[in-house]
Design a protein around this motif. Structure first.
Motif, PDB file in Angstrom:
ATOM      1  N   PHE A 253       0.854  -1.185   0.000  1.00 41.96           N
ATOM      2  CA  PHE A 253       0.000   0.000   0.000  1.00 41.96           C
ATOM      3  C   PHE A 253       0.889   1.233   0.000  1.00 41.96           C
ATOM      4  O   PHE A 253       1.852   1.311   0.763  1.00 41.96           O
ATOM      5  CB  PHE A 253      -0.907   0.027   1.240  1.00 41.96           C
ATOM      6  CG  PHE A 253      -1.596   1.349   1.448  1.00 41.96           C
ATOM      7  CD1 PHE A 253      -2.740   1.671   0.738  1.00 41.96           C
ATOM      8  CD2 PHE A 253      -1.085   2.281   2.348  1.00 41.96           C
ATOM      9  CE1 PHE A 253      -3.379   2.901   0.925  1.00 41.96           C
ATOM     10  CE2 PHE A 253      -1.710   3.508   2.542  1.00 41.96           C
ATOM     11  CZ  PHE A 253      -2.867   3.815   1.826  1.00 41.96           C
ATOM     12  N   TYR A 255       0.618   5.634  -0.254  1.00 44.44           N
ATOM     13  CA  TYR A 255      -0.188   6.860  -0.307  1.00 44.44           C
ATOM     14  C   TYR A 255       0.743   8.052  -0.460  1.00 44.44           C
ATOM     15  O   TYR A 255       1.780   8.139   0.218  1.00 44.44           O
ATOM     16  CB  TYR A 255      -1.021   7.018   0.963  1.00 44.44           C
ATOM     17  CG  TYR A 255      -1.759   8.346   1.031  1.00 44.44           C
ATOM     18  CD1 TYR A 255      -2.916   8.555   0.287  1.00 44.44           C
ATOM     19  CD2 TYR A 255      -1.278   9.389   1.822  1.00 44.44           C
ATOM     20  CE1 TYR A 255      -3.584   9.774   0.339  1.00 44.44           C
ATOM     21  CE2 TYR A 255      -1.943  10.607   1.879  1.00 44.44           C
ATOM     22  CZ  TYR A 255      -3.098  10.794   1.132  1.00 44.44           C
ATOM     23  OH  TYR A 255      -3.748  11.997   1.174  1.00 44.44           O
ATOM     24  N   GLU A 291      -2.874  13.743  -5.138  1.00 44.91           N
ATOM     25  CA  GLU A 291      -3.003  12.610  -4.233  1.00 44.91           C
ATOM     26  C   GLU A 291      -2.901  11.329  -5.051  1.00 44.91           C
ATOM     27  O   GLU A 291      -3.501  11.234  -6.132  1.00 44.91           O
ATOM     28  CB  GLU A 291      -4.341  12.675  -3.503  1.00 44.91           C
ATOM     29  CG  GLU A 291      -4.509  11.641  -2.407  1.00 44.91           C
ATOM     30  CD  GLU A 291      -5.823  11.810  -1.664  1.00 44.91           C
ATOM     31  OE1 GLU A 291      -5.805  12.199  -0.487  1.00 44.91           O
ATOM     32  OE2 GLU A 291      -6.885  11.558  -2.298  1.00 44.91           O
ATOM     33  N   ILE A 293      -2.804   6.908  -4.743  1.00 37.04           N
ATOM     34  CA  ILE A 293      -2.952   5.679  -3.965  1.00 37.04           C
ATOM     35  C   ILE A 293      -2.553   4.513  -4.858  1.00 37.04           C
ATOM     36  O   ILE A 293      -2.995   4.422  -6.010  1.00 37.04           O
ATOM     37  CB  ILE A 293      -4.398   5.490  -3.463  1.00 37.04           C
ATOM     38  CG1 ILE A 293      -4.753   6.558  -2.426  1.00 37.04           C
ATOM     39  CG2 ILE A 293      -4.587   4.104  -2.860  1.00 37.04           C
ATOM     40  CD1 ILE A 293      -6.194   6.488  -1.959  1.00 37.04           C
TER      41      ILE A 293
END
Length: 743
Positions: A253, A255, A291, A293
């Motif tokens: 993951f 971010y 942003e 992800i």
């Protein structure tokens, strides 16, 4: 004449036995028995300098040790020691890299295959590959650069090569580190990382923050810098180490959050000469918010020590809104900022508004919200099987990928005035009026690569296949709700085979010759019937070791039958991203890398010196005119813009058990910003520069070190580009101090 040059260059290389990459201890010799290390890590290309040095094509592995020497957060500075890599800077911090491999178009790094951990990482690699998001090199464990032949494994861009950023891996034992530094312009970096592995699981968690107040100056003294936060987490479960059928499942993951006060607005020639670090008042509200992800699953299945299957599932979402000055209006005459800054005498009244020298009317400054969301998702699998024969080693690798990506544009333009150098919004433009469309791509890619090693000869023939469907739904400027009342749809399909073959012949342990030929490919746009970019690429090189000297010399020749240009706002275009045919182009060059250890017999000190040089020669083989002055009127024999002919880097390090000192100098030759030949006009040149960086470390213990870095040690003032709209400076003198703690 250039054909003769290339033939003579290739002839020269066949007789030169030069070579290598880094003066580091060798792993065991590349014998038949040792070649089972072709499978090292499922998400890496090489995994080590040893493997990179034995590729049948030109390759470079930026190791963890190299990346830590200067602790760069700027990818441009990290890559500057690698021959064959050219770039031009934009913001001084590496936020918007423009990278080229072997003469490919550098704009927004859109013509190379960018990967992180073996997965495509550009926001929309097929439909909109311009890299407004680029992985932060400050959190990377290593960087792999592949150029030349035998690169059919990686696509869709196969002309120049691929760059794979390797993020921090899950460690085998409990360890971690904390790095923190602070310096000029309130530039700071903080990284914290911890990880461990047990019998059946492992993990790694990491946080990175870096930012700055910026080195440019607005009249109101507001911030011109940026702030970026990143979180990465990995978790792995696996079977017992002695299991007959070994399996592992790793989740990742990531971010990313960015707030940067960046602008497309540069400076006029005269303003750059008098005040190169100034910014005009009309750019005070320019700002990027972004942003990202990333989710990734990696499943590894080892049937035995010779057969492995690796499967990656991935999902990337990148959203950004770059709200920035786009047009200037005076007495109803609307002009782009590129035209105004490029012709200040012609647009004197517009320029006065840009500078804030006069008070303006309402809506004199038009700021566009370049609001876009990108998606990229897919699944890929790789089968690797190798076996041994008498005096032979065989390896076959098969890869499959199903991929979808899209770019969703929903843009508008707001009006502002400027009074006493302060901007105020005076109108809100209709949403979607400046871009309201979805571009997408669905792609199936596959490849097969066979490696045969017989005694001292290695051959790697391969074939890649790409089937791509590119589409665009344009809802128009008057349909913000996307009802489809005036929908314009277009579609383009591509079906192509991409062959390649490479070879390596080791005359001895200290000398080898390598080379090959492969097809270059770059996907077209969604316009029906638009052809892809295609070329045939050749390389021939040699690696050698002579005592303490190692090096590599490579000649390359890329023969484009159809070069594609792209309409980027970042290079003075309209920003439509439409591609156009630039016809036949020849790109040739020479890459040289030498490494020498000055103190081979000293037990306390090491003094390695590295020198890298790149020569790139480009030539249009036909004449044409490009729209919106992207390349200008091109005549046969003109050179490509944005590609310097000469560049070199030299680095020296003094290494001791308690401390180390590193000095690096980079020469970037002049380049032109429009196609042309002969002397470069004053308004189309970015002059050459030589920039020196310095770093030092003092180790209090094996756990704690003091670090120091100096960027642009001689405080040279230099221009790095004339795009997107005007001259912009490189990073001035800046230093920082920091601490590193490891456990």
């Amino acid at each position: 004449m250039k054909l003769k040059f290339n033939l003579s260059l290739l002839g020269l290389l066949t007789s030169i036995n030069l070579v290598a990459q880094e003066n580091q201890p060798e792993t065991p010799k590349d014998s038949i028995q040792k070649l089972d290390e072709v499978v090292i890590n499922s998400n890496q290309i090489f995994g080590s300098k040893y493997v990179a040095r034995h590729r049948t094509g030109s390759a470079y592995y930026l190791s963890p040790e190299e990346l830590k020497k200067f602790s760069y957060t700027d990818i441009n500075r990290a890559l500057r020691s690698v021959p064959g890599v050219t770039f031009y800077e934009e913001d001084g911090f590496g936020l918007r890299p423009n990278i080229s491999l072997r003469g490919t178009s550098p704009q927004r790094s859109a013509k190379i295959s960018l990967m992180e951990d073996g997965v495509l990482i550009a926001p929309a690699p097929y439909s909109a590959p311009a890299a407004y998001y680029f992985p932060s090199v400050g959190r990377m464990q290593a960087v792999e650069i592949l150029k030349g032949s035998s690169q059919v494994q990686f696509g869709p861009f196969t002309t120049g090569g691929a760059i794979n950023m390797i993020s921090a891996q899950i460690p085998t034992t409990l360890n971690g580190e904390v790095r923190a530094s602070y310096g000029a312009f309130d530039t700071q970096q903080f990284l914290a990382r911890v990880g461990d592995s047990k019998k059946n699981f492992g993990y790694m968690v990491e946080y990175l923050n870096f930012g700055s107040n910026g080195f440019k100056n607005l009249p109101d003294n507001s911030n011109t810098g940026f702030d970026i936060n990143e979180v990465t987490a990995k978790f792995r479960i696996n079977t017992n180490p002695d299991a007959k059928l070994k399996q592992a499942l790793e989740t990742k993951f990531h971010y990313y959050d960015e707030r940067s006060n960046e602008t497309y607005l540069g400076l006029t020639e005269s303003d750059f000469d008098t005040s190169p670090f100034s910014r005009y008042a009309s750019s005070q509200d320019d700002r990027m918010t972004a942003e990202q992800i990333q989710l990734m699953l990696t499943y590894t299945l080892d049937f035995n020590k010779n057969f492995r299957i690796t499967t990656n599932g991935y999902y990337n979402k990148f959203s950004r809104n770059w709200f920035k000055l786009d047009d200037v209006v005076f007495n109803g005459d609307k002009q782009s900022i590129a035209d105004v800054v490029g012709n200040p005498d012609q647009f004197e009244d517009h320029m006065a508004i840009v500078r804030g020298d006069v008070d303006s009317e309402a809506d004199a400054l038009l700021l566009k919200a370049n609001n876009r969301v990108y998606y990229s998702k897919g699944i890929q699998t790789k089968l690797d099987y190798h076996w041994y024969g008498e005096n032979t080693f065989h390896d076959i690798e098969i890869g499959l990928r199903y991929h979808y990506d899209e770019e969703d544009r929903f843009q508008w333009e707001d009006g502002y005035n400027i009074i006493n150098q302060e901007m105020t919004r005076t109108s809100q433009g209709p949403r979607g009026a400046q871009g309201n469309r979805i571009s997408s791509a669905t792609a199936f890619a596959s490849y097969v690569m066979y490696k045969l090693k017989y005694n001292k000869l290695t051959l790697t023939p391969g074939m890649r296949y790409e089937n791509i469907v590119l589409q665009r739904d344009n809802f128009g400027s008057d349909d913000p709700n996307r009802t489809g009342s005036n929908l314009a749809f277009r579609e383009n399909k591509v079906d192509i085979f991409i062959p390649g073959i490479g070879f390596n012949y080791a005359f001895s342990d200290n000398m080898s010759v390598f080379g090959g030929v492969h097809k270059g490919f770059s996907p077209p746009g969604s316009e029906d019937g638009e052809d892809p970019e295609e070329s045939v690429n050749y390389e021939l090189g040699s690696r050698f070791t002579l005592g303490q000297l190692r090096g590599e010399i490579v000649g390359f020749y890329n023969d484009y039958t159809n070069l594609l240009g792209s309409d980027f706002a970042a290079t003075g275009g309209t920003g439509s991203l439409d591609q156009f045919n630039a016809g036949e182009v020849a790109v040739s060059g020479l890459e040289l890398l030498l490494n020498y250890e000055l103190l081979p017999n000293n037990t306390k000190f090491k003094l390695p010196i590295t020198f890298g040089y790149t020569f790139t020669n480009t030539e249009f083989l036909n004449s044409f005119g490009s729209d919106d002055s992207i390349w200008g009127e091109v005549q046969e024999g003109d050179e490509l813009p944005y590609i310097p002919i000469h560049q070199f880097n030299i680095m020296a390090s003094l290494e001791h058990a308690k401390y180390e000192l590193n000095l690096s100098g980079r020469y970037n030759g002049e380049y032109r910003t429009l196609a042309g030949s002969g002397n470069i006009p004053d308004d189309e040149i970015v002059s050459s520069s030589f920039i020196i960086d310095f770093s030092a470390k003092y180790h209090f213990s094996k756990h704690l070190s003091l670090t120091g870095n100096v960027i642009n040690m001689l405080d040279e003032t230099y221009a790095v580009s004339r795009v997107p709209a005007g001259l912009r400076p490189g990073h001035p003198f800046g230093g920082n101090l920091g601490l590193e703690f490891r456990f």
